[in-house]
Design a protein around this motif. Structure first.
Motif, PDB file in Angstrom:
ATOM      1  N   PHE A  30       1.140  -1.110   0.083  1.00  0.00           N
ATOM      2  CA  PHE A  30      -0.162  -0.153  -0.369  1.00  0.00           C
ATOM      3  C   PHE A  30       0.796   1.174   0.517  1.00  0.00           C
ATOM      4  N   THR A  31       2.490   0.964   0.183  1.00  0.00           N
ATOM      5  CA  THR A  31       3.053   2.849   0.218  1.00  0.00           C
ATOM      6  C   THR A  31       3.666   2.483  -1.114  1.00  0.00           C
ATOM      7  N   SER A  32       3.950   1.664  -1.733  1.00  0.00           N
ATOM      8  CA  SER A  32       5.323   1.552  -2.353  1.00  0.00           C
ATOM      9  C   SER A  32       5.074   2.441  -4.311  1.00  0.00           C
ATOM     10  N   ASP A  33       6.048   3.249  -4.172  1.00  0.00           N
ATOM     11  CA  ASP A  33       6.143   3.820  -5.527  1.00  0.00           C
ATOM     12  C   ASP A  33       5.950   2.658  -6.866  1.00  0.00           C
ATOM     13  N   ILE A  34       6.758   1.527  -6.137  1.00  0.00           N
ATOM     14  CA  ILE A  34       7.309   0.399  -7.399  1.00  0.00           C
ATOM     15  C   ILE A  34       6.674  -1.179  -6.650  1.00  0.00           C
ATOM     16  N   ARG A  41       0.559 -10.573  -2.098  1.00  0.00           N
ATOM     17  CA  ARG A  41       0.628 -10.368  -3.491  1.00  0.00           C
ATOM     18  C   ARG A  41      -0.122  -9.643  -4.831  1.00  0.00           C
ATOM     19  N   ILE A  42      -1.242 -10.462  -4.638  1.00  0.00           N
ATOM     20  CA  ILE A  42      -1.982 -10.379  -6.218  1.00  0.00           C
ATOM     21  C   ILE A  42      -3.356  -9.231  -5.674  1.00  0.00           C
ATOM     22  N   SER A  43      -3.179  -9.207  -4.438  1.00  0.00           N
ATOM     23  CA  SER A  43      -3.913  -7.489  -4.289  1.00  0.00           C
ATOM     24  C   SER A  43      -3.233  -6.134  -4.413  1.00  0.00           C
ATOM     25  N   ALA A  44      -1.590  -5.926  -4.855  1.00  0.00           N
ATOM     26  CA  ALA A  44      -1.314  -5.281  -4.472  1.00  0.00           C
ATOM     27  C   ALA A  44      -0.961  -5.129  -6.058  1.00  0.00           C
ATOM     28  N   MET A  45      -2.006  -5.819  -7.352  1.00  0.00           N
ATOM     29  CA  MET A  45      -1.132  -6.005  -9.022  1.00  0.00           C
ATOM     30  C   MET A  45      -2.376  -5.221  -8.975  1.00  0.00           C
ATOM     31  N   TYR A  46      -3.398  -5.101  -8.550  1.00  0.00           N
ATOM     32  CA  TYR A  46      -4.175  -4.448  -9.280  1.00  0.00           C
ATOM     33  C   TYR A  46      -5.138  -3.158  -8.129  1.00  0.00           C
ATOM     34  N   ARG A  61      -8.104  -7.242 -17.841  1.00  0.00           N
ATOM     35  CA  ARG A  61      -7.654  -6.322 -18.629  1.00  0.00           C
ATOM     36  C   ARG A  61      -7.126  -4.996 -17.484  1.00  0.00           C
ATOM     37  N   LYS A  62      -6.435  -4.283 -17.866  1.00  0.00           N
ATOM     38  CA  LYS A  62      -5.256  -3.539 -16.702  1.00  0.00           C
ATOM     39  C   LYS A  62      -6.348  -2.675 -16.324  1.00  0.00           C
ATOM     40  N   PRO A  63      -6.410  -2.610 -14.604  1.00  0.00           N
ATOM     41  CA  PRO A  63      -7.431  -2.488 -13.149  1.00  0.00           C
ATOM     42  C   PRO A  63      -7.332  -0.717 -13.425  1.00  0.00           C
ATOM     43  N   LYS A  64      -8.311   0.512 -13.571  1.00  0.00           N
ATOM     44  CA  LYS A  64      -8.169   1.939 -12.929  1.00  0.00           C
ATOM     45  C   LYS A  64      -6.519   2.105 -12.171  1.00  0.00           C
ATOM     46  N   ASN A  65      -6.203   3.245 -12.542  1.00  0.00           N
ATOM     47  CA  ASN A  65      -5.700   4.278 -11.461  1.00  0.00           C
ATOM     48  C   ASN A  65      -4.574   2.947 -10.903  1.00  0.00           C
ATOM     49  N   ILE A  66      -3.696   2.403 -11.887  1.00  0.00           N
ATOM     50  CA  ILE A  66      -2.914   2.247 -11.425  1.00  0.00           C
ATOM     51  C   ILE A  66      -1.859   1.769 -12.920  1.00  0.00           C
ATOM     52  N   ASP A  67      -0.532   1.727 -12.613  1.00  0.00           N
ATOM     53  CA  ASP A  67       0.634   1.468 -13.991  1.00  0.00           C
ATOM     54  C   ASP A  67       0.567   0.248 -13.889  1.00  0.00           C
ATOM     55  N   LEU A  68      -0.288  -0.359 -14.435  1.00  0.00           N
ATOM     56  CA  LEU A  68       0.196  -2.674 -14.813  1.00  0.00           C
ATOM     57  C   LEU A  68       1.273  -2.550 -15.663  1.00  0.00           C
TER      58      LEU A  68
END
Length: 204
Positions: free
Chosen positions: A86-90, A113-118, A186-193
């Motif tokens: 929840f606090t990562s830039d990357i 791990r998987i929650s942070a993916m989206y 698909r790419k979730p909204k509001n995240i740079d995947l």
């Protein structure tokens, strides 16, 4: 780059997931370390792929703040998981499987791990080796339950049926690793995947 990989990258791009191609793990490691600045917070999910890159010390040497629960004492792991997610830039991780249609399929024990993916980090980099490619969702889940989870269970010294017999028994064990299943269509909204695809076998 063979045609199968080329088509997969095209499918990922159609789904809004930015993709970069690398021939070797050394190339992808160099790319990632180049992207990290000293003021960044880097989270790492439980991933043998990331471990195989041997990137942890490189990130620390750049004076980035790195959260990886594999590198702390057991009593600190839950707090580090939360900070990483929840606090990562990357956020760096891998995917358990990727379908030829460009879907990311994952199964987790805790779910961090998987929650942070989206949701959570500003940018997610998913490093994926060619051994993770599967025909479809059903073959992806089969791969995870009969290849990824048994090997991870053995690595962790768990006493699950898959660790002992090498195949999923859909168990009720308290140490069960198959608790949360996600499919990113698909790419979730509001995240740079981002997918960083490596043309080598990496991880489980």
């Amino acid at each position: 780059m063979d045609e199968k990989v080329r088509e997969l990258i095209s499918k990922l791009e159609e789904r809004g997931i930015k993709t970069k191609y690398f021939r070797t793990k050394e190339e992808v490691k160099k790319e990632i370390t180049t992207e990290i600045n000293p003021d960044m917070v880097v989270g790492i999910g439980g991933s043998m792929t990331i471990k195989e890159l041997e990137i942890y010390r490189d990130l620390q040497s750049k004076q980035a703040k790195v959260y990886w629960h594999w590198m702390v004492r057991p009593e600190e792991r839950d707090e580090v998981r939360r900070k990483a997610s929840f606090t990562s830039d990357i956020f760096l991780t891998s995917t358990n499987a990727i379908t030829e249609q460009g879907e990311l399929v994952n199964i987790d024990g805790v779910g961090n791990r998987i929650s942070a993916m989206y949701y959570g980090p500003k940018k997610v980099i998913i490093v994926c080796g060619k051994n993770k490619i599967c025909k479809n969702q059903s073959s992806a889940i089969s791969r995870i339950k009969n290849i990824s989870c048994p090997q991870n269970a053995k690595r962790l010294g768990l006493e699950t049926p898959c660790a002992i017999e090498g195949i999923c028994k859909d168990c009720d064990s308290e140490e069960r690793m198959c608790n949360v299943t996600t499919i990113i269509n698909r790419k979730p909204k509001n995240i740079d995947l981002n997918i960083y695809f490596v043309d080598q076998e990496l991880g489980f």
